[in-house]
Design a protein around this motif. Structure first.
Motif, PDB file in Angstrom:
ATOM      1  N   MET A  34      51.105 113.012  53.884  1.00 21.39           N
ATOM      2  CA  MET A  34      50.921 111.815  53.367  1.00 21.39           C
ATOM      3  C   MET A  34      49.901 111.629  52.436  1.00 21.39           C
ATOM      4  SD  MET A  34      51.157 107.850  54.713  1.00 21.39           S
ATOM      5  CE  MET A  34      52.281 106.809  53.464  1.00 21.39           C
ATOM      6  N   ALA A  35      49.913 111.578  51.028  1.00 19.81           N
ATOM      7  CA  ALA A  35      48.852 111.560  50.041  1.00 19.81           C
ATOM      8  C   ALA A  35      48.133 110.234  50.246  1.00 19.81           C
ATOM      9  CB  ALA A  35      49.289 111.797  48.656  1.00 19.81           C
ATOM     10  N   ASP A  36      46.960 110.522  49.645  1.00 16.22           N
ATOM     11  CA  ASP A  36      45.977 109.433  49.686  1.00 16.22           C
ATOM     12  C   ASP A  36      46.560 108.184  48.342  1.00 16.22           C
ATOM     13  OD1 ASP A  36      43.969 110.198  51.595  1.00 16.22           O
ATOM     14  OD2 ASP A  36      42.907 111.331  50.192  1.00 16.22           O
ATOM     15  N   ILE A  37      47.071 108.675  47.340  1.00 15.59           N
ATOM     16  CA  ILE A  37      47.392 107.985  46.379  1.00 15.59           C
ATOM     17  C   ILE A  37      48.981 107.547  46.575  1.00 15.59           C
ATOM     18  CG2 ILE A  37      47.701 107.718  43.592  1.00 15.59           C
ATOM     19  CD1 ILE A  37      45.157 109.866  43.648  1.00 15.59           C
ATOM     20  N   THR A  38      49.095 106.373  46.466  1.00 14.68           N
ATOM     21  CA  THR A  38      50.506 105.781  46.437  1.00 14.68           C
ATOM     22  C   THR A  38      50.725 105.101  45.044  1.00 14.68           C
ATOM     23  OG1 THR A  38      50.490 105.632  48.619  1.00 14.68           O
ATOM     24  CG2 THR A  38      52.231 104.381  47.387  1.00 14.68           C
ATOM     25  N   LEU A  39      51.866 105.431  44.406  1.00 18.35           N
ATOM     26  CA  LEU A  39      52.170 104.892  43.070  1.00 18.35           C
ATOM     27  C   LEU A  39      53.513 103.887  43.283  1.00 18.35           C
ATOM     28  CD1 LEU A  39      52.465 104.348  39.943  1.00 18.35           C
ATOM     29  CD2 LEU A  39      53.641 106.603  39.881  1.00 18.35           C
ATOM     30  N   TYR A  40      53.516 102.817  42.952  1.00 20.29           N
ATOM     31  CA  TYR A  40      54.562 101.820  42.991  1.00 20.29           C
ATOM     32  C   TYR A  40      55.134 101.900  41.440  1.00 20.29           C
ATOM     33  CZ  TYR A  40      52.853 100.056  47.287  1.00 20.29           C
ATOM     34  OH  TYR A  40      52.561 100.272  48.755  1.00 20.29           O
ATOM     35  N   ASP A  41      56.559 102.268  41.553  1.00 20.39           N
ATOM     36  CA  ASP A  41      56.939 102.952  40.431  1.00 20.39           C
ATOM     37  C   ASP A  41      58.359 102.239  40.300  1.00 20.39           C
ATOM     38  OD1 ASP A  41      57.222 104.765  38.276  1.00 20.39           O
ATOM     39  OD2 ASP A  41      58.398 106.091  39.825  1.00 20.39           O
ATOM     40  N   LEU A  42      58.895 102.224  39.113  1.00 17.18           N
ATOM     41  CA  LEU A  42      60.340 101.709  38.692  1.00 17.18           C
ATOM     42  C   LEU A  42      60.796 102.812  37.619  1.00 17.18           C
ATOM     43  CD1 LEU A  42      62.531  99.528  38.598  1.00 17.18           C
ATOM     44  CD2 LEU A  42      61.503  98.567  36.711  1.00 17.18           C
ATOM     45  N   PRO A  43      61.679 103.667  37.994  1.00 12.54           N
ATOM     46  CA  PRO A  43      62.203 104.687  37.008  1.00 12.54           C
ATOM     47  C   PRO A  43      62.569 103.776  35.692  1.00 12.54           C
ATOM     48  CG  PRO A  43      63.245 104.908  39.263  1.00 12.54           C
ATOM     49  CD  PRO A  43      62.303 103.561  39.194  1.00 12.54           C
ATOM     50  N   GLY A  44      62.484 104.580  34.675  1.00 15.83           N
ATOM     51  CA  GLY A  44      62.597 104.461  33.345  1.00 15.83           C
ATOM     52  C   GLY A  44      61.290 103.353  32.557  1.00 15.83           C
ATOM     53  N   CYS A  45      60.528 103.069  33.625  1.00 16.49           N
ATOM     54  CA  CYS A  45      59.567 102.299  33.214  1.00 16.49           C
ATOM     55  C   CYS A  45      58.424 102.984  32.445  1.00 16.49           C
ATOM     56  CB  CYS A  45      58.850 101.515  34.196  1.00 16.49           C
ATOM     57  SG  CYS A  45      57.023 100.703  33.814  1.00 16.49           S
ATOM     58  N   PRO A  46      58.122 102.861  31.074  1.00 18.69           N
ATOM     59  CA  PRO A  46      57.346 103.555  30.173  1.00 18.69           C
ATOM     60  C   PRO A  46      55.931 103.543  30.846  1.00 18.69           C
ATOM     61  CG  PRO A  46      57.809 101.824  28.887  1.00 18.69           C
ATOM     62  CD  PRO A  46      58.832 101.671  30.224  1.00 18.69           C
ATOM     63  N   PHE A  47      55.444 102.419  31.304  1.00 21.33           N
ATOM     64  CA  PHE A  47      54.151 102.358  31.863  1.00 21.33           C
ATOM     65  C   PHE A  47      53.884 103.109  32.999  1.00 21.33           C
ATOM     66  CE2 PHE A  47      54.961  98.383  29.253  1.00 21.33           C
ATOM     67  CZ  PHE A  47      54.228  98.497  28.216  1.00 21.33           C
ATOM     68  N   CYS A  48      54.824 103.101  33.801  1.00 26.46           N
ATOM     69  CA  CYS A  48      54.996 104.029  34.982  1.00 26.46           C
ATOM     70  C   CYS A  48      54.765 105.445  34.784  1.00 26.46           C
ATOM     71  CB  CYS A  48      55.999 103.658  35.853  1.00 26.46           C
ATOM     72  SG  CYS A  48      56.022 101.892  36.636  1.00 26.46           S
ATOM     73  N   GLY A  49      55.643 105.829  33.583  1.00 26.90           N
ATOM     74  CA  GLY A  49      55.746 107.132  33.010  1.00 26.90           C
ATOM     75  C   GLY A  49      54.245 107.599  32.845  1.00 26.90           C
ATOM     76  N   MET A  50      53.491 106.539  32.142  1.00 28.92           N
ATOM     77  CA  MET A  50      52.132 106.985  31.604  1.00 28.92           C
ATOM     78  C   MET A  50      51.351 107.259  32.839  1.00 28.92           C
ATOM     79  SD  MET A  50      51.432 104.105  28.537  1.00 28.92           S
ATOM     80  CE  MET A  50      49.657 104.164  29.038  1.00 28.92           C
ATOM     81  N   VAL A  51      51.428 106.642  33.870  1.00 35.02           N
ATOM     82  CA  VAL A  51      50.566 107.023  35.157  1.00 35.02           C
ATOM     83  C   VAL A  51      51.006 108.333  35.977  1.00 35.02           C
ATOM     84  CG1 VAL A  51      50.013 105.984  37.451  1.00 35.02           C
ATOM     85  CG2 VAL A  51      50.078 104.345  35.407  1.00 35.02           C
ATOM     86  N   ARG A  52      52.196 108.405  35.842  1.00 35.02           N
ATOM     87  CA  ARG A  52      52.734 109.668  36.405  1.00 35.02           C
ATOM     88  C   ARG A  52      52.367 110.922  35.798  1.00 35.02           C
ATOM     89  NH1 ARG A  52      57.612 106.878  36.734  1.00 35.02           N
ATOM     90  NH2 ARG A  52      58.358 108.065  35.023  1.00 35.02           N
ATOM     91  N   SER A  53      52.386 110.866  34.469  1.00 34.89           N
ATOM     92  CA  SER A  53      51.993 111.845  33.445  1.00 34.89           C
ATOM     93  C   SER A  53      50.321 112.219  33.763  1.00 34.89           C
ATOM     94  CB  SER A  53      52.000 111.562  31.931  1.00 34.89           C
ATOM     95  OG  SER A  53      53.455 111.710  31.815  1.00 34.89           O
ATOM     96  N   LYS A  54      49.595 111.360  33.844  1.00 34.65           N
ATOM     97  CA  LYS A  54      48.156 111.300  34.320  1.00 34.65           C
ATOM     98  C   LYS A  54      48.225 112.159  35.565  1.00 34.65           C
ATOM     99  CE  LYS A  54      45.198 110.826  31.844  1.00 34.65           C
ATOM    100  NZ  LYS A  54      44.438 111.916  31.176  1.00 34.65           N
ATOM    101  N   LEU A  55      48.957 111.277  36.527  1.00 38.23           N
ATOM    102  CA  LEU A  55      48.537 111.933  37.846  1.00 38.23           C
ATOM    103  C   LEU A  55      48.909 113.553  37.945  1.00 38.23           C
ATOM    104  CD1 LEU A  55      50.337 109.014  39.831  1.00 38.23           C
ATOM    105  CD2 LEU A  55      47.908 109.762  40.357  1.00 38.23           C
ATOM    106  N   ASP A  56      49.985 113.754  37.267  1.00 37.74           N
ATOM    107  CA  ASP A  56      50.487 115.255  37.052  1.00 37.74           C
ATOM    108  C   ASP A  56      49.327 115.930  36.319  1.00 37.74           C
ATOM    109  OD1 ASP A  56      52.786 114.715  38.611  1.00 37.74           O
ATOM    110  OD2 ASP A  56      54.077 114.401  36.825  1.00 37.74           O
TER     111      ASP A  56
END
Length: 85
Positions: A1-23
């Motif tokens: 289990m990772a220290d960071i948890t992202l609450y996400d909605l597939p297709g959400c562009p704002f969530c995508g920005m955060v996923r991109s930064k995490l990656d």
């Protein structure tokens, strides 16, 4: 289990920005997919006090329920980017 948890909605562009930064920062994180209906987003509401996403928690840094994609991206860059951690 990772220290960071992202609450996400597939297709959400704002969530995508955060996923991109995490990656981009090569950070390990867990994803919790929230329901489309705001009324059913009880878990993210309990964590952050609101039903919008994205929201992150970072146990290592004591962050519980940080909302707003631009704030999250800035936090991740400051904390884990080249000048951070």
């Amino acid at each position: 289990m990772a220290d960071i948890t992202l609450y996400d909605l597939p297709g959400c562009p704002f969530c995508g920005m955060v996923r991109s930064k995490l990656d981009e920062l090569d950070l390990e994180y867990d994803t919790i997919e929230v329901p489309r209906a705001h009324s059913e987003r009880t878990e993210v509401e309990a964590v952050s006090g609101q039903t919008g996403v994205p929201v992150i928690t970072d146990e290592k840094q004591g962050i519980e329920g940080m909302p707003e994609s631009s704030d999250i991206v800035a936090y991740l860059e400051e904390t884990y980017g080249e000048n951070g951690a």
